[in-house]
Design an enzyme around this catalytic site. Sequence first.
Site, mmCIF file in Angstrom:
data_model
loop_
_atom_site.group_PDB
_atom_site.id
_atom_site.type_symbol
_atom_site.label_atom_id
_atom_site.label_comp_id
_atom_site.label_asym_id
_atom_site.label_seq_id
_atom_site.Cartn_x
_atom_site.Cartn_y
_atom_site.Cartn_z
ATOM 1 N N CYS A 34 0.843 -1.208 0.000
ATOM 2 C CA CYS A 34 0.000 0.000 0.000
ATOM 3 C C CYS A 34 0.875 1.253 0.000
ATOM 4 O O CYS A 34 0.580 2.243 -0.676
ATOM 5 C CB CYS A 34 -0.908 0.027 1.226
ATOM 6 S SG CYS A 34 -2.020 -1.377 1.327
ATOM 7 N N ARG A 85 -7.856 -4.415 -3.105
ATOM 8 C CA ARG A 85 -7.400 -3.252 -3.880
ATOM 9 C C ARG A 85 -8.368 -3.033 -5.043
ATOM 10 O O ARG A 85 -8.208 -3.621 -6.114
ATOM 11 C CB ARG A 85 -5.987 -3.488 -4.417
ATOM 12 C CG ARG A 85 -4.983 -3.688 -3.326
ATOM 13 C CD ARG A 85 -3.572 -3.919 -3.838
ATOM 14 N NE ARG A 85 -2.780 -4.528 -2.784
ATOM 15 C CZ ARG A 85 -2.236 -3.862 -1.765
ATOM 16 N NH1 ARG A 85 -2.374 -2.559 -1.688
ATOM 17 N NH2 ARG A 85 -1.578 -4.492 -0.826
HETATM 18 C C1 BEZ Z 1 0.617 -4.601 1.879
HETATM 19 O O1 BEZ Z 1 1.823 -4.776 1.928
HETATM 20 O O2 BEZ Z 1 0.116 -3.540 1.518
HETATM 21 C C2 BEZ Z 1 -0.278 -5.728 2.250
HETATM 22 C C3 BEZ Z 1 0.137 -7.019 1.958
HETATM 23 C C4 BEZ Z 1 -0.684 -8.080 2.307
HETATM 24 C C5 BEZ Z 1 -1.882 -7.835 2.971
HETATM 25 C C6 BEZ Z 1 -2.288 -6.538 3.230
HETATM 26 C C7 BEZ Z 1 -1.482 -5.480 2.865
#
Ligand code: BEZ
Length: 238
Positions: free
Chosen positions: A55, A138
Amino acid sequence: METLFQEQIISIPRIGDYAPEFKAVTTQGPINFPSDYKGKWVILFSHPADFTPVCTSEFITFASLENKFAKANCKLIGLSIDGLYSHIAWLRTIKEKIKFKGLKNVEVKFPLIEDITMEIAKKYGMIQPGESKTQAVRAVFFIDPKGIVRALIYYPLSLGRNFDEIYRALIAMQTADKFAVATPADWNPGDDVIISPAGSCGVAEERMTTKNGLTCEDWFFCTKKLDKDTVLSELIKN
Ligand code: BEZ
């Protein structure tokens, strides 16, 4: 009751639907959607959680492209199921500490919605329980100046988005609207565009026999040139 709850969670606005209305608290103050965005394209996107690496890379990328989207009459709005103070702390950390692909000191100036109740996320089908019951997937919603959903893309939690594709899709839809054409696979400004298929035998015949500035592989597959400068001068404001 359980069934009702599940139905509510997985309802997803479809292409051609009016984008669900909402009022939200954001890192840029309150917003009232869609009335605050009349006449603009909007990319409304969700992310799973603040202070997570994928993110963070996406926010740095989106923020670095905000001006480019603005020049194409498109505003960005982010959302996650985190509270306002978490959002503020995360965006401050991004600016102060995080480098990604040579981008640093990046300030996120577009609104990031707090949605701890998941009310907005549920309206947009951003909670997909098979992936996570507590984090938004997402999602990317492309909403046109009339408030209509024009395209949507969903990615799982582990997959960072491709921002070239998000921008390409926006410009392709704007091109389709402006020039009454369709865009073929992998289209980018400057590539030939597609003319809508012949809707009658007469038009099919004409397409194949008349010099009309079109290139027809067959009666149903005709393209024409659309100059890159023409597209960009119509769509992109400097
Ligand atoms: C992230 O790194 O944004 C992420 C990865 C896995 C689950 C939720 C967020």
